[in-house]
Design a protein around this motif. Structure first.
Motif, mmCIF file in Angstrom:
data_model
loop_
_atom_site.group_PDB
_atom_site.id
_atom_site.type_symbol
_atom_site.label_atom_id
_atom_site.label_comp_id
_atom_site.label_asym_id
_atom_site.label_seq_id
_atom_site.Cartn_x
_atom_site.Cartn_y
_atom_site.Cartn_z
ATOM 1 N N THR A 1 0.821 -1.224 0.000
ATOM 2 C CA THR A 1 0.000 0.000 0.000
ATOM 3 C C THR A 1 0.847 1.263 0.000
ATOM 4 O O THR A 1 0.297 2.363 0.021
ATOM 5 N N PHE A 2 2.199 1.105 -0.005
ATOM 6 C CA PHE A 2 3.083 2.273 0.065
ATOM 7 C C PHE A 2 3.664 2.630 -1.301
ATOM 8 O O PHE A 2 4.625 3.376 -1.387
ATOM 9 N N SER A 3 3.139 2.020 -2.378
ATOM 10 C CA SER A 3 3.640 2.281 -3.728
ATOM 11 C C SER A 3 3.615 3.793 -4.003
ATOM 12 O O SER A 3 2.678 4.489 -3.599
ATOM 13 N N PRO A 4 4.689 4.288 -4.626
ATOM 14 C CA PRO A 4 5.744 3.627 -5.402
ATOM 15 C C PRO A 4 6.887 3.022 -4.598
ATOM 16 O O PRO A 4 7.794 2.444 -5.169
ATOM 17 N N LEU A 5 6.905 3.191 -3.261
ATOM 18 C CA LEU A 5 7.909 2.504 -2.475
ATOM 19 C C LEU A 5 7.451 1.068 -2.240
ATOM 20 O O LEU A 5 6.247 0.777 -2.212
ATOM 21 N N GLU A 6 8.414 0.181 -2.076
ATOM 22 C CA GLU A 6 8.104 -1.231 -1.898
ATOM 23 C C GLU A 6 8.210 -1.589 -0.419
ATOM 24 O O GLU A 6 9.138 -1.181 0.267
ATOM 25 N N THR A 7 7.247 -2.398 0.044
ATOM 26 C CA THR A 7 7.251 -2.853 1.424
ATOM 27 C C THR A 7 8.139 -4.081 1.549
ATOM 28 O O THR A 7 7.877 -5.113 0.914
ATOM 29 N N VAL A 8 9.187 -3.964 2.347
ATOM 30 C CA VAL A 8 10.091 -5.099 2.579
ATOM 31 C C VAL A 8 9.504 -6.015 3.638
ATOM 32 O O VAL A 8 9.433 -7.238 3.465
ATOM 33 N N GLU A 9 9.070 -5.461 4.758
ATOM 34 C CA GLU A 9 8.449 -6.243 5.815
ATOM 35 C C GLU A 9 7.656 -5.328 6.735
ATOM 36 O O GLU A 9 7.886 -4.112 6.784
ATOM 37 N N ALA A 10 6.703 -5.908 7.455
ATOM 38 C CA ALA A 10 5.918 -5.186 8.456
ATOM 39 C C ALA A 10 6.224 -5.776 9.819
ATOM 40 O O ALA A 10 6.094 -6.995 10.018
ATOM 41 N N ILE A 11 6.640 -4.920 10.767
ATOM 42 C CA ILE A 11 7.064 -5.373 12.086
ATOM 43 C C ILE A 11 6.056 -4.872 13.120
ATOM 44 O O ILE A 11 5.725 -3.689 13.156
ATOM 45 N N ILE A 12 5.538 -5.786 13.922
ATOM 46 C CA ILE A 12 4.630 -5.390 15.000
ATOM 47 C C ILE A 12 5.481 -4.841 16.141
ATOM 48 O O ILE A 12 6.322 -5.551 16.704
ATOM 49 N N GLY A 13 5.257 -3.569 16.462
ATOM 50 C CA GLY A 13 6.054 -2.928 17.499
ATOM 51 C C GLY A 13 5.492 -3.183 18.895
ATOM 52 O O GLY A 13 4.863 -4.219 19.145
ATOM 53 N N ASP A 14 5.676 -2.223 19.772
ATOM 54 C CA ASP A 14 5.250 -2.377 21.157
ATOM 55 C C ASP A 14 3.737 -2.223 21.279
ATOM 56 O O ASP A 14 3.084 -1.525 20.509
ATOM 57 N N THR A 15 3.202 -2.867 22.306
ATOM 58 C CA THR A 15 1.801 -2.702 22.707
ATOM 59 C C THR A 15 1.788 -2.339 24.183
ATOM 60 O O THR A 15 2.192 -3.140 25.032
ATOM 61 N N ILE A 16 1.345 -1.114 24.495
ATOM 62 C CA ILE A 16 1.370 -0.612 25.868
ATOM 63 C C ILE A 16 -0.066 -0.425 26.343
ATOM 64 O O ILE A 16 -0.875 0.228 25.667
ATOM 65 N N LYS A 17 -0.401 -1.008 27.496
ATOM 66 C CA LYS A 17 -1.743 -0.881 28.062
ATOM 67 C C LYS A 17 -1.680 -0.006 29.307
ATOM 68 O O LYS A 17 -0.777 -0.143 30.142
ATOM 69 N N ASN A 18 -2.674 0.891 29.440
ATOM 70 C CA ASN A 18 -2.771 1.773 30.611
ATOM 71 C C ASN A 18 -4.242 1.913 30.960
ATOM 72 O O ASN A 18 -4.978 2.666 30.304
ATOM 73 N N ASN A 19 -4.653 1.141 31.995
ATOM 74 C CA ASN A 19 -6.057 1.079 32.380
ATOM 75 C C ASN A 19 -6.897 0.635 31.186
ATOM 76 O O ASN A 19 -6.723 -0.453 30.670
ATOM 77 N N ASN A 20 -7.802 1.485 30.738
ATOM 78 C CA ASN A 20 -8.655 1.123 29.608
ATOM 79 C C ASN A 20 -8.149 1.688 28.282
ATOM 80 O O ASN A 20 -8.879 1.734 27.307
ATOM 81 N N ARG A 21 -6.916 2.133 28.243
ATOM 82 C CA ARG A 21 -6.299 2.665 27.033
ATOM 83 C C ARG A 21 -5.184 1.717 26.571
ATOM 84 O O ARG A 21 -4.579 0.997 27.389
ATOM 85 N N VAL A 22 -4.930 1.723 25.246
ATOM 86 C CA VAL A 22 -3.872 0.895 24.687
ATOM 87 C C VAL A 22 -3.166 1.668 23.575
ATOM 88 O O VAL A 22 -3.798 2.437 22.840
ATOM 89 N N ILE A 23 -1.849 1.493 23.490
ATOM 90 C CA ILE A 23 -1.037 2.127 22.445
ATOM 91 C C ILE A 23 -0.456 1.019 21.562
ATOM 92 O O ILE A 23 0.307 0.164 22.041
ATOM 93 N N LEU A 24 -0.834 1.025 20.289
ATOM 94 C CA LEU A 24 -0.381 0.026 19.317
ATOM 95 C C LEU A 24 0.584 0.671 18.334
ATOM 96 O O LEU A 24 0.377 1.819 17.929
ATOM 97 N N GLN A 25 1.607 -0.084 17.971
ATOM 98 C CA GLN A 25 2.619 0.468 17.053
ATOM 99 C C GLN A 25 2.970 -0.572 15.998
ATOM 100 O O GLN A 25 3.190 -1.746 16.305
ATOM 101 N N ARG A 26 2.991 -0.134 14.740
ATOM 102 C CA ARG A 26 3.378 -0.996 13.604
ATOM 103 C C ARG A 26 4.464 -0.267 12.818
ATOM 104 O O ARG A 26 4.306 0.903 12.475
ATOM 105 N N ILE A 27 5.577 -0.985 12.551
ATOM 106 C CA ILE A 27 6.717 -0.406 11.841
ATOM 107 C C ILE A 27 6.846 -1.102 10.483
ATOM 108 O O ILE A 27 6.823 -2.336 10.401
ATOM 109 N N TYR A 28 6.999 -0.330 9.411
ATOM 110 C CA TYR A 28 7.143 -0.855 8.053
ATOM 111 C C TYR A 28 8.521 -0.498 7.525
ATOM 112 O O TYR A 28 8.947 0.669 7.646
ATOM 113 N N ALA A 29 9.193 -1.500 6.924
ATOM 114 C CA ALA A 29 10.474 -1.254 6.265
ATOM 115 C C ALA A 29 10.199 -1.055 4.776
ATOM 116 O O ALA A 29 9.697 -1.957 4.097
ATOM 117 N N LEU A 30 10.520 0.132 4.242
ATOM 118 C CA LEU A 30 10.233 0.485 2.853
ATOM 119 C C LEU A 30 11.533 0.745 2.107
ATOM 120 O O LEU A 30 12.531 1.161 2.706
#
Length: 551
Positions: free
Chosen positions: A76-105
């Motif tokens: 989905t990053f064309s014209p750049l090519e996606t090499v891999e998708a890395i699931i980053g950290d997942t941080i939970k704080n009470n009823n909140r959550v922080i999700l992170q996804r890293i893409y190598a292009l």
């Protein structure tokens, strides 16, 4: 008075309406907060890379822990090519959550590129990120230290024979198996059974051995006199046939005795009258046992008399001459050769039968043409089943998979075309008038204008006519590549004229045209009409065809 009336009107507002208004006032702030409940941020570690280097593109989502988040997937990053998708950290704080996804292009062509906005879905509600401008720089080359050389000419590489050797090994293995079976069951010298060993003995020795076996049998103990006397007379009759050469097996008792008397009178069999009389009595006793169910008490004595008759007959016969012995050896050799030939004939007949049945079953299942082309070979069948090549040709590139690599062609443009075309790259396999051909070309114009598909197709059809294609029928329709690029498909049939009208054949063609501002790409395929293998090749090529429409 007016003020009082106003107050009065306010006081007369229905209570339910006031409650609904207050409820809306309370709900609106909460609704607005739910829309801004999720926070999305993006970041790249650099905005400038060299060819082949990678960019770390990070998407961070902060949301409620009960929400469902969908990150971008695939290219989905064309014209750049996606090499891999890395699931980053997942941080939970009470009823909140922080999700992170890293893409190598990455990108392998220099230039300025834009990473398009990415779609993130939270509970099926879409959110879009910001775009980024990325610069991809060439790798600097010091030409003062590294010498530059001309591009080497194309080299013709021999086709791999791996598939041929594989086929030959399978055929050899099959022949070895069939040959082994034929040898084991027909050609090898099998160990003789007891019956065969007895049959190979000289008549005299065989008769004595069979009489000894008859003595040890249980016929008399079990009162089976008929079987006993039948075997006893068969032994002596067969001995007389083999040793004295008189037809004894089919003769009655009277006929056999008459023949023996004649041999005795002629001096060819020196037996006394008493021996002949005893033999006649035994034969008559055997007839009574067989047909009158008589139960003689002299069965064992009769066997001994028969044994004496065999010995006396053997002694009464004259010694064979050397010529007779040689003839006998030749006869045995000829008999052995006949047996060997019989085995070979049987083996050949069975092998031919297996081949015939296998061929018939194959024709019934696959069809005559398929079997014939498999055995004797067919050009397009070999292409279809050979090792295919997937490659890109020209610029802008044309990507397709073909039975063989397309070879670059040197094209001489006419002066009027050179004024319009800046660069033309052409690659092909086969000839337009051959049994199969495929070509791909890319042209870049000097001016930024839309390509004229009709003129290009007309020029290709004119080339067909110049090569002898007559009665050309043309149809057109839209064509879409596997990546969704739209183009024009021109297809139809024609007749290739040979030296005589009887040698003409029908051909089919497909012309695919793509292009954009300042460039055009074209793929041309021709093949013989009715060639099922060529049809499969064309379908496979069209299914793998793709083009890039950015010059």
């Amino acid at each position: 008075m007016q003020v009082e009336n106003s107050k009065l009107k306010i006081q007369n507002v229905p209570t339910p309406f006031v409650l609904m208004t207050l409820l809306c006032l309370f709900v609106l702030p909460f609704t607005g907060w739910s829309q801004t409940d999720s926070k999305i941020s993006t970041d790249v570690d650099t905005l400038s890379i060299k060819i082949g280097e990678q960019i770390k593109y990070t998407i961070t989502v902060e949301t409620d822990s009960t929400n469902v988040v969908h990150f971008p997937e695939g290219q989905t990053f064309s014209p750049l090519e996606t090499v891999e998708a890395i699931i980053g950290d997942t941080i939970k704080n009470n009823n909140r959550v922080i999700l992170q996804r890293i893409y190598a292009l990455t990108q392998f062509d220099s230039g300025a590129y834009t990473i398009p906005p990415q779609r993130i879905a939270i509970n099926e509600q879409p959110f879009f990120t910001d775009s980024f401008n990325i610069k991809v720089a060439d790798v600097a080359v010091d030409t003062t230290k590294q010498k530059m050389y001309d591009i080497k000419p194309l080299m013709q590489v021999e086709r791999s024979n791996a598939e041929l050797w594989k086929t030959l090994l399978w055929v050899l293995l099959g022949l070895l198996i069939v040959g082994g079976l034929v040898y084991w069951f027909f050609l090898r010298k099998k160990p003789l059974t007891e019956e065969e060993k007895v049959a190979l003995l000289p008549p005299y020795d065989r008769a004595l051995l069979e009489l000894k076996n008859l003595e040890n049998s249980r016929y008399l103990i079990q009162d089976e006199y008929k079987k006993y006397y039948s075997e006893l007379t068969d032994i002596v009759r067969l001995y007389l046939e083999d040793e004295v050469h008189v037809s004894a097996m089919e003769s009655t008792t009277a006929q056999l005795m008459t023949k023996l008397e004649m041999l005795k009178d002629a001096g060819e069999l020196k037996l006394d009258d008493e021996t002949l009389r005893q033999f006649q009595n035994i034969l008559q006793t055997a007839d009574l046992v067989k047909f009158a169910k008589s139960r003689p008490v002299t069965a064992e004595q009769d066997r001994k008399i028969v044994e004496q008759i065999v010995v006396k007959t053997h002694d009464a016969l004259p010694e064979p001459t050397e010529e007779e012995l040689l003839l006998n050896e030749e006869y045995l050799e000829e008999l052995a050769k006949k047996k060997q030939r019989k085995r070979i004939y049987w083996a050949a007949a069975i092998f031919a039968g297996l081949v015939f049945l296998g061929t018939g079953a194959s024709i019934a299942y696959y069809g005559f043409k398929q079997v014939r082309d498999t055995v004797f070979g067919y050009p397009t069948k070999d292409l279809l089943e050979g090792e295919w090549v997937s490659s890109s040709y020209g610029f802008p590139p044309v990507e397709l998979e073909t039975p063989d690599v397309l070879v670059r062609q040197e094209v001489k443009l006419p002066p009027e075309t050179e004024e319009l075309v800046k660069e033309l790259q052409s690659f092909s396999y086969g000839s337009y008038v051959g049994i199969f051909s495929v070509s791909a070309s890319s042209a870049i114009y000097k001016e930024e204008k839309d390509p004229d598909f009709s003129a290009a197709v007309g020029a290709t059809l004119a080339t067909f006519e110049g090569l002898g294609l007559k009665n050309i029928i043309t149809k057109q329709e839209e064509f879409t590549t596997k990546s969704g690029v739209q183009g024009l498909k021109t297809f139809g049939t024609g007749t290739i004229m040979g030296p005589s009208e009887n040698q003409s054949k029908k051909a089919k063609y497909t012309i695919l045209s793509f292009g954009g501002k300042g460039f055009m790409q074209q793929v041309v395929i021709t093949w013989e009409d009715g060639d099922a293998y060529a049809e499969q090749i064309v379908d496979r090529i069209l299914n793998t065809l793709d083009v890039k429409t950015q010059a």
